[in-house]
Motif scaffolding. Structure first.
Motif, PDB file in Angstrom:
ATOM      1  N   UNK A   1       0.860  -1.187   0.000  1.00 19.40           N
ATOM      2  CA  UNK A   1       0.000   0.000   0.000  1.00 19.40           C
ATOM      3  C   UNK A   1       0.893   1.232   0.000  1.00 19.40           C
ATOM      4  N   UNK A   2       0.636   2.153  -0.946  1.00 19.73           N
ATOM      5  CA  UNK A   2       1.548   3.275  -1.092  1.00 19.73           C
ATOM      6  C   UNK A   2       0.825   4.513  -1.590  1.00 19.73           C
ATOM      7  N   UNK A   3       1.332   5.651  -1.157  1.00 24.23           N
ATOM      8  CA  UNK A   3       0.998   6.954  -1.720  1.00 24.23           C
ATOM      9  C   UNK A   3       2.215   7.371  -2.536  1.00 24.23           C
ATOM     10  N   UNK A   4       2.012   7.610  -3.835  1.00 26.48           N
ATOM     11  CA  UNK A   4       3.116   7.958  -4.731  1.00 26.48           C
ATOM     12  C   UNK A   4       2.981   9.420  -5.116  1.00 26.48           C
ATOM     13  N   UNK A   5       3.985  10.187  -4.810  1.00 27.47           N
ATOM     14  CA  UNK A   5       3.997  11.600  -5.154  1.00 27.47           C
ATOM     15  C   UNK A   5       5.399  11.975  -5.606  1.00 27.47           C
ATOM     16  N   UNK A   6       5.456  12.807  -6.611  1.00 26.25           N
ATOM     17  CA  UNK A   6       6.744  13.252  -7.144  1.00 26.25           C
ATOM     18  C   UNK A   6       7.621  12.055  -7.524  1.00 26.25           C
ATOM     19  N   UNK A   7       6.963  11.029  -8.115  1.00 28.31           N
ATOM     20  CA  UNK A   7       7.642   9.826  -8.623  1.00 28.31           C
ATOM     21  C   UNK A   7       8.359   9.034  -7.551  1.00 28.31           C
ATOM     22  N   UNK A   8       7.898   9.118  -6.317  1.00 34.78           N
ATOM     23  CA  UNK A   8       8.496   8.290  -5.264  1.00 34.78           C
ATOM     24  C   UNK A   8       7.436   7.958  -4.226  1.00 34.78           C
TER      25      UNK A   8
ATOM     26  N   UNK B   1       6.670   7.893   2.647  1.00 34.74           N
ATOM     27  CA  UNK B   1       6.675   7.057   3.862  1.00 34.74           C
ATOM     28  C   UNK B   1       5.393   7.318   4.650  1.00 34.74           C
ATOM     29  N   UNK B   2       4.543   6.294   4.762  1.00 33.97           N
ATOM     30  CA  UNK B   2       3.256   6.458   5.438  1.00 33.97           C
ATOM     31  C   UNK B   2       3.365   6.320   6.949  1.00 33.97           C
ATOM     32  N   UNK B   3       4.396   5.649   7.412  1.00 31.43           N
ATOM     33  CA  UNK B   3       4.506   5.439   8.857  1.00 31.43           C
ATOM     34  C   UNK B   3       4.084   4.043   9.236  1.00 31.43           C
ATOM     35  N   UNK B   4       3.515   3.869  10.421  1.00 34.61           N
ATOM     36  CA  UNK B   4       3.224   2.533  10.945  1.00 34.61           C
ATOM     37  C   UNK B   4       2.124   1.812  10.184  1.00 34.61           C
ATOM     38  N   UNK B   5       2.034   0.503  10.454  1.00 33.75           N
ATOM     39  CA  UNK B   5       1.083  -0.351   9.730  1.00 33.75           C
ATOM     40  C   UNK B   5      -0.356   0.107   9.904  1.00 33.75           C
ATOM     41  N   UNK B   6      -0.696   0.640  11.071  1.00 34.81           N
ATOM     42  CA  UNK B   6      -2.080   1.057  11.284  1.00 34.81           C
ATOM     43  C   UNK B   6      -2.446   2.251  10.393  1.00 34.81           C
ATOM     44  N   UNK B   7      -1.501   3.166  10.176  1.00 32.65           N
ATOM     45  CA  UNK B   7      -1.785   4.297   9.283  1.00 32.65           C
ATOM     46  C   UNK B   7      -1.910   3.795   7.847  1.00 32.65           C
ATOM     47  N   UNK B   8      -1.041   2.860   7.477  1.00 34.98           N
ATOM     48  CA  UNK B   8      -1.139   2.257   6.142  1.00 34.98           C
ATOM     49  C   UNK B   8      -2.489   1.558   5.977  1.00 34.98           C
TER      50      UNK B   8
ATOM     51  N   UNK C   1       1.750  -4.748   3.852  1.00 32.68           N
ATOM     52  CA  UNK C   1       2.108  -3.690   4.792  1.00 32.68           C
ATOM     53  C   UNK C   1       0.988  -3.274   5.707  1.00 32.68           C
ATOM     54  N   UNK C   2      -0.189  -3.918   5.570  1.00 37.28           N
ATOM     55  CA  UNK C   2      -1.307  -3.569   6.441  1.00 37.28           C
ATOM     56  C   UNK C   2      -1.414  -4.557   7.593  1.00 37.28           C
ATOM     57  N   UNK C   3      -2.249  -4.221   8.549  1.00 39.29           N
ATOM     58  CA  UNK C   3      -2.494  -5.080   9.716  1.00 39.29           C
ATOM     59  C   UNK C   3      -3.199  -6.359   9.255  1.00 39.29           C
TER      60      UNK C   3
END
Length: 881
Positions: A9-16, A19-26, A140-142
């Protein structure tokens, strides 16, 4: 900006990737992306973010993750893309164009492919759709039920798309491509009958009828063994279609000899084999309960897998009257692996096929091998296998053959595809290790030094290869005692050198294992040589290797599969001593920044643990100006989790202090010495003094007055608890002045109250009382609640000793108004003091109520000392009434 669900699970911005942080936020982001532009209520989100029963403060934690996710979206310009994380009453909604989500684009292309008239157009769209997948969905998720169900649904759609792609290839007449597409998935999902059926038909239509029929029987056997069912209609119909359409398969067969040739391909039996009774019994059971059993003997380099397999094979020779075949697959060797065709040729020759009748094509050789072994009771030993793929073409046919495979890898693919039964070999226990030494050195020499023999076993990690090398060195030196060899091996700097002899040894064996690893796993293994402790979690591993915790998890699992690490407890990995020494040997090849990243990871994580263990307390340090933020910092749900982390990381943190000081990083060293203060106060007599003395030396080295004050205040308190009051007072006297010069009133108040408490304990009651009042005054001026509570708590204790019960009660009442709601241990301590004060005044019922509440609070907080103290006071109170 775009979002990924099909893989990590990812947020892609500016071609990269951001970093989302911990698994719960992901997991929060994943839940919102699975239902874009729809409200997802808080209850559903909480169910998804916790694997088990959520904590009482789950809603607060969720709100924190929502806030941080909003900030991340704003930071990367989400508004410009039409993305907004909105609140709808008791729900949240991610407003956005759905085309920004890879799962939406995937499903859209799959739908379009389904209505295409031309198979070529369908192929193009399905290939594009499947290209969005970069791994298992929602990585990457819970591991919660809602997210696992969603991932399962996406995976089901992916598999259906693979089947549709193969069907489209078939319509184009490209049956070999259809088979190639299906085979990978059929191996990964061996019980999915629709995949197996499609693969069988594709194989048959591409001229590989024998492989197709072989796949049917393999799947039939798996269905019976794993599920206890027969093939369903789809699989049975595909098999019938194959039988109806297949032309007779012609494979060269030798003329039947008058006497059947019984091959004997086993190398000589191992000498001096000892122990392994349980593992031999386990292998016996695995062979006896299967048709055509495939057994996997796995374990680390040097653990004796080949010797074990051969010992068992000779022990059970009578069970295989039709012969025994052996092949060294050299999967972990410095020589090239044999080609499959060459191994099959040797097998066919051993089974009596004349050289001129051995087929040229490897597929034909495999078909002939399976045909010849179909009715035989034969043992096939495949030694030193690298991968499941290397082994599969060499498996015999029929239900009466046994295949025994040895490997340093777990070969999970073979377990999935061929129901292979693992028989893991672990390091030998001390008694068996000593017996192995005896086989080389003789009973008299070993029996004369039993303690030294046991110590040698431990220094060799119970590894048969290391034990044999050690025994060989001693055999060459009859004048040496076992104790002398213990002295040599005890030196970690030279131990690996001593455990190599000629072309054999621990280092050489481990080298062959490491060179087979993927690059990222090999990089992590080298980085582990920089680690300051004995075990590590994925966060520390990621810091050492310079990767994310998610990638570190993958690499750690790969190292565990290669038996270089053991998952000693869930989430923590440990190398055996010899493996750790070899990793240290490789450490100069690791990223030199790895150790600094590890130290900074501990600085960040230590602050997070402090905040969870002692809510509202002043952080025990500010971060250095040049600190590097790790890719992700572990979160702690409660005090217990933080204390557990301290306990698990204690050796690594102590090693980190020494490593930081050795590198001249004293600004890190004193901080890492202080960071475990909540655990120190919980385990006050647990030998913390050397660590704090090292921290103080570093604080003095950098001239940080506040650091010196904090370290002396804590060190003085611990020395007092150890009964070393004279030494304690030396530090405690200096701490307040250092804090005052540093301009930190909070540290000054804490230093004064610790100093006063020890003075009180040593009989200087009047002076102690005055200093405590001064400490309360200082704390009040700071307006820092937890410091105010600490000083009031100590002042209340002083008043109780002086039998000034009204004053003590007043101080506990005031402290109770200031204490943080989640500071459960402090609250329990205040309730005990309040109960004692009330008892002293004579308000016995109220005192009993306070003490009962204290017991409940202490039990809930995992604070046994407080519970015991409150229980004792309550018992005394009951006796006095």
């Amino acid at each position: 900006m775009e979002f990924r669900l099909l893989g990590s699970v990812a947020l892609v911005a500016e071609d990269r990737d951001v970093a989302l942080g911990p698994a719960k936020r992901t997991s929060l982001l994943a839940m919102l992306l699975l239902r874009p532009n729809s409200a997802v209520n808080v209850g559903q989100l909480i169910d998804a973010l916790w694997e088990e029963e959520p904590p009482t403060h789950a809603k607060t934690v969720l709100q924190g993750h929502v806030s941080r996710l909003r900030a991340l979206l704003a930071e990367y310009g989400a508004e410009a893309y039409g993305v907004e994380l909105a609140t709808h009453g008791s729900a949240y909604m991610l407003r956005m164009p759905e085309s920004l989500v890879d799962a939406h684009r995937f499903e859209e292309l799959v739908g379009l492919a389904g209505v295409q008239r031309q198979p070529a157009d369908a192929v193009r769209m399905l290939r594009e759709a499947l290209s969005y997948w970069q791994g298992p969905a929602l990585t990457g998720t819970v591991h919660s039920r809602p997210l696992e169900a969603a991932a399962g649904g996406l995976e089901e759609l992916r598999l259906a798309s693979v089947e549709a792609l193969a069907e489209a290839y078939g319509k184009l007449g490209e049956h070999a491509r259809a088979a190639a597409v299906l085979r990978t998935e059929a191996v990964a999902h061996p019980l999915r009958e629709s995949l197996a059926a499609a693969l069988m038909l594709a194989l048959g239509r591409s001229g590989r009828q024998s492989d197709a029929i072989d796949w049917y029987h393999r799947t039939r056997r798996l269905l019976a063994e794993e599920l206890g069912v027969d093939p369903g209609e789809t699989l049975a119909e595909a098999y019938a279609t194959l039988l109806r359409s297949a032309e007779p398969v012609t494979v060269p067969r030798p003329a039947a000899p008058a006497d059947v040739q019984v091959p004997e391909g086993l190398p000589r039996a191992p000498r001096g084999f000892t122990g392994r009774g349980e593992e031999l019994a386990a292998l016996d059971r695995a062979v006896s309960c299967e048709e055509a059993p495939v057994c996997l003997v796995t374990g680390p380099a040097g653990v004796g897998k080949t010797a074990f397999a051969l010992h068992w094979a000779y022990r059970r020779r009578a069970d295989f009257p039709d012969g025994r075949l052996f092949a060294d697959l050299r999967g972990f060797s410095d020589t090239q692996e044999p080609e499959t065709a060459a191994v099959l040729r040797e097998f066919l020759l051993a089974l009596g096929v004349p050289p001129q009748r051995v087929p040229e094509a490897v597929e034909a050789r495999g078909a002939l091998f399976r045909s010849l072994t179909g009715g035989r009771r034969l043992l096939v030993v495949l030694d030193n296998a690298r991968s499941s793929e290397q082994v599969r073409p060499l498996l015999p046919g029929g239900d009466h053959c046994t295949t025994l495979i040895t490997s340093r890898d777990r070969l999970g693919g073979l377990i999935a595809s061929d129901a292979a039964r693992p028989v893991p070999l672990r390091h030998l226990p001390t008694a068996d290790s000593t017996a192995l030494l005896t086989t080389v050195l003789g009973a008299e020499r070993v029996a004369s030094e039993p303690d030294a023999a046991a110590r040698l076993a431990r220094l060799c990690d119970g590894l048969p290869l290391a034990l044999r090398v050690t025994a060989a060195r001693l055999a060459e030196r009859p004048q040496w005692t076992l104790s002398a060899m213990v002295g040599e091996l005890a030196d970690e700097q030279s131990r690996l050198i001593l455990l190599d002899v000629e072309d054999r040894g621990v280092s050489a064996a481990l080298h062959l294992t490491v060179q087979q690893l993927p690059d990222s796993a090999a990089r992590l293994f080298r980085a582990i040589g920089l680690h300051t402790g004995s075990d590590l979690d994925r966060f520390a591993a990621g810091a050492l290797a310079g990767t994310s915790p998610a990638q570190a998890s993958v690499d750690l699992d790969r190292l565990a599969a290669a038996h270089l690490l053991t998952e000693s407890v869930p989430g923590r990995w440990t190398p055996h001593d010899l493996v750790r020494l070899y990793a240290r040997h490789l450490a100069p090849q690791a990223d030199p920044e790895g150790l600094l990243r590890l130290l900074d990871h501990y600085l960040y994580t230590g602050l997070a643990a402090d905040a969870a263990a002692e809510p509202g307390s002043q952080p025990c340090y500010s971060l250095p100006a040049d600190v590097r933020r790790p890719a992700a910092t572990r979160e702690f749900e409660d005090r217990t989790a933080a204390l557990d982390w301290y306990a698990a990381e204690r050796p690594a943190l102590e090693g980190a202090v020494a490593a930081a000081a050795a590198l001249g990083l004293h600004d890190r060293a004193w901080r890492l010495a202080l960071v475990q203060w909540p655990l120190m106060l919980m385990r006050i007599g647990d030998g913390w003094t050397p660590l704090l003395e090292a921290g103080l030396a570093s604080a003095v080295h950098v001239g940080d007055l506040d650091a010196q004050s904090r370290t002396r205040a804590l060190l003085g308190w611990i020395l007092h608890e150890e009964g070393r009051d004279t030494e304690a007072l030396v530090h405690l006297e200096k701490a307040p002045g250092l804090a005052a010069r540093a301009g930190d009133a909070i540290s000054e108040a804490i230093a004064y109250v610790n100093y006063a408490a020890v003075l009180d304990a040593t009989g200087e009651h009047e002076r102690a009382g005055l200093l405590m009042v001064h400490a309360v005054s200082l704390a009040d001026r700071t307006g820092h609640p937890s410091t105010q509570v600490l000083t009031l708590q100590h002042l209340a204790g002083h008043c109780l000793k002086a039998e000034e019960y009204e004053a003590a009660l007043a101080h506990t009442v005031r402290a109770g108004e200031l204490v943080a709601p989640d500071a459960v241990v402090v609250r329990a301590q205040l309730q005990i003091a309040r109960g004692e004060a009330l008892a002293g005044i004579g308000r016995l019922d109220e005192a009993a109520d306070q003490l009962e509440r204290a017991i409940a609070a202490a039990d809930k907080a995992g604070f046994p000392e407080g519970s015991a103290r409150a229980t004792e006071r309550l018992s005394r109170l009951s006796a006095d009434r």
